[in-house]
Enzyme design. Structure first.
Site, PDB file in Angstrom:
ATOM      1  N   HIS A   1       1.511  -7.006  -6.778  1.00  0.00           N
ATOM      2  CA  HIS A   1       2.698  -6.363  -6.179  1.00  0.00           C
ATOM      3  C   HIS A   1       3.914  -6.671  -7.074  1.00  0.00           C
ATOM      4  CE1 HIS A   1       5.131  -4.327  -3.395  1.00  0.00           C
ATOM      5  NE2 HIS A   1       5.179  -5.182  -2.390  1.00  0.00           N
TER       6      HIS A   1
ATOM      7  N   CYS B   1       8.174 -11.429   1.662  1.00  0.00           N
ATOM      8  CA  CYS B   1       8.234 -10.039   1.205  1.00  0.00           C
ATOM      9  C   CYS B   1       8.469  -9.076   2.368  1.00  0.00           C
ATOM     10  CB  CYS B   1       6.951  -9.672   0.470  1.00  0.00           C
ATOM     11  SG  CYS B   1       5.461 -10.050   1.401  1.00  0.00           S
TER      12      CYS B   1
ATOM     13  N   GLN C   1       7.813  -6.285  -6.148  1.00  0.00           N
ATOM     14  CA  GLN C   1       8.273  -7.259  -5.152  1.00  0.00           C
ATOM     15  C   GLN C   1       8.878  -8.493  -5.832  1.00  0.00           C
ATOM     16  OE1 GLN C   1       8.064  -7.156  -1.572  1.00  0.00           O
ATOM     17  NE2 GLN C   1       9.358  -8.950  -1.830  1.00  0.00           N
TER      18      GLN C   1
ATOM     19  N   ARG D   1      15.022  -5.174  -3.113  1.00  0.00           N
ATOM     20  CA  ARG D   1      13.904  -4.319  -3.516  1.00  0.00           C
ATOM     21  C   ARG D   1      14.443  -3.025  -4.121  1.00  0.00           C
ATOM     22  NH1 ARG D   1       9.068  -4.374  -1.375  1.00  0.00           N
ATOM     23  NH2 ARG D   1       8.599  -3.352  -3.350  1.00  0.00           N
TER      24      ARG D   1
ATOM     25  N   ASP E   1       3.760 -15.066   3.056  1.00  0.00           N
ATOM     26  CA  ASP E   1       3.321 -13.675   3.265  1.00  0.00           C
ATOM     27  C   ASP E   1       2.312 -13.679   4.414  1.00  0.00           C
ATOM     28  OD1 ASP E   1       2.878 -10.951   3.010  1.00  0.00           O
ATOM     29  OD2 ASP E   1       1.638 -11.101   1.205  1.00  0.00           O
TER      30      ASP E   1
ATOM     31  N   ARG F   1       1.027   3.317  -4.598  1.00  0.00           N
ATOM     32  CA  ARG F   1       0.594   2.197  -3.755  1.00  0.00           C
ATOM     33  C   ARG F   1      -0.774   2.537  -3.195  1.00  0.00           C
ATOM     34  NH1 ARG F   1       3.441  -1.013   1.233  1.00  0.00           N
ATOM     35  NH2 ARG F   1       4.527  -1.848  -0.585  1.00  0.00           N
TER      36      ARG F   1
END
Ligand code: CP
Ligand code: NVA
Length: 332
Positions: free
Chosen positions: A134, A273, A137, A318, A231, A107
């Site tokens: 991402h 998320c 996700q 996740r 988001d 990341r």
């Protein structure tokens, strides 16, 4: 027979419909097995490096718990935990870690870094979020919608409401294109998706039958949708100076009860998320409240805590989906 062994997971446009559905189905199977207490271990003896140049709660914990459940060992390298990108290049770090680890999660900031790691480490590399993308996700978001709505993936109508250039929006758009879904980006014109991502999504959509729509009108943009997604308005790594401009642009796109109603779909669900900017009791939030008078941003507390919200199921997923990615690419 087809398998994903030794593949990296950098962006969803690298996968076809069958491959992506395979990872989603595997996640569902692994989740069932964990609940039933019958999970088999496919990563025994594997060593996994977790590189985080930005903070994380879900992604880090999903990789750690998923790896542990499957018998692997993880080494966490936090934002100040290694030389990567500071005293040592990404390319050199890739060759060092590739000699010790069987898989690497990254990341960080640029998508280029995660590609360089994959190119030079010689082991599967998994993208745990970059400024542009991402992808892990999205697997959790789609699995959650599939579980709750009980619909095949191709039939799920998905709307992202907010910053159309957001990394999660980019990833969802590519994932929806691969899965043959209808995907709306509902965003102010100033934040329309970049041509690069949109062209890529449309190119895939032409093959899969997906429909990608960019809408600057919130009411018509969400009409008929099954999933409303939000988001944060300012992402990790973006300067604090962005808040003023983004609030100006995005306040009309806040997900409220009225927006949920505008779907005209009583079964519509709300996804995020996380972390979400609602009723926060932090210094950052106090600063924003003092400057702009806002305690809720991309979603109201009413929707976030309401009956249509599935955000914590999504957060748990996740783990099941990230576990599936590791098992599919590295499993015995
Ligand atoms: N959604 C997500 O990636 O959360 P973290 O930043 O906590 O990993
Ligand atoms: N767009 C957000 C997503 C966090 C999971 C960020 O990059 O900060």
């Amino acid at each position: 027979a087809f398998n994903l062994r030794n593949r990296s997971f950098l962006t969803l446009s690298d996968f076809n419909t069958r491959e992506m559905e395979y990872m989603l189905d595997l996640a569902e199977d692994l989740k069932k097995a964990k609940y039933a207490g019958t999970e088999q271990k496919h990563l025994v003896g594997k060593n996994i490096a977790l590189i985080f140049e930005k903070s994380s709660t879900r992604t880090r914990c999903a990789f750690e718990v998923g790896a542990k459940d499957q018998g692997a060992h993880v080494t966490y390298l936090g934002p100040s935990g290694s030389h990567i990108g500071k005293k040592e290049s990404v390319k050199d770090t890739a060759r060092v870690l590739g000699g010790m680890f069987d898989g690497i999660e990254y990341r960080g900031f640029s998508q280029r870094n995660v590609e360089t790691l994959a190119e030079y480490s010689g082991v599967p590399v998994w993208n745990g979020l970059t400024d542009e993308d991402h992808p892990t996700q999205v697997l959790a978001d789609f699995l959650t919608a599939h579980e709750v709505l009980k619909k095949p993936y191709q039939d799920i109508k998905f709307a992202f409401v907010g910053d159309g250039q957001d990394n999660v929006s980019n990833a969802l758009m590519l994932g929806a294109a691969v899965m043959g879904m209808e995907y709306h980006v509902v965003t102010p014109a100033e934040l329309n998706p970049t041509k690069e991502v949109l062209d890529k999504a449309n190119e895939i959509a032409a093959k899969t039958g997906a429909k990608i729509v960019v809408s600057n009108d919130i009411k018509s943009g969400v009409k008929g949708m099954d999933v409303i997604y939000a988001d944060v308005w300012v992402s990790m790594g973006e300067p604090d100076e962005m808040w003023k401009k983004r609030i100006e642009l995005l306040q009309p796109y806040q997900v409220t009860k009225e927006v949920m109603e505008a779907t005209e779909n009583p079964n519509a669900i709300f996804e995020h998320c996380l972390p979400a900017f609602h009723n926060l009791d932090t210094d950052v939030a106090k600063d924003i409240e003092a400057k702009f008078g806002l305690t809720e941003m991309e979603v109201t507390d009413e929707v976030f805590e309401g009956p249509q919200s599935v955000v914590f199921r999504e957060a748990e997923n996740r783990m099941h989906t990230i576990k599936a990615v590791m098992v599919a690419t590295l499993g015995d």
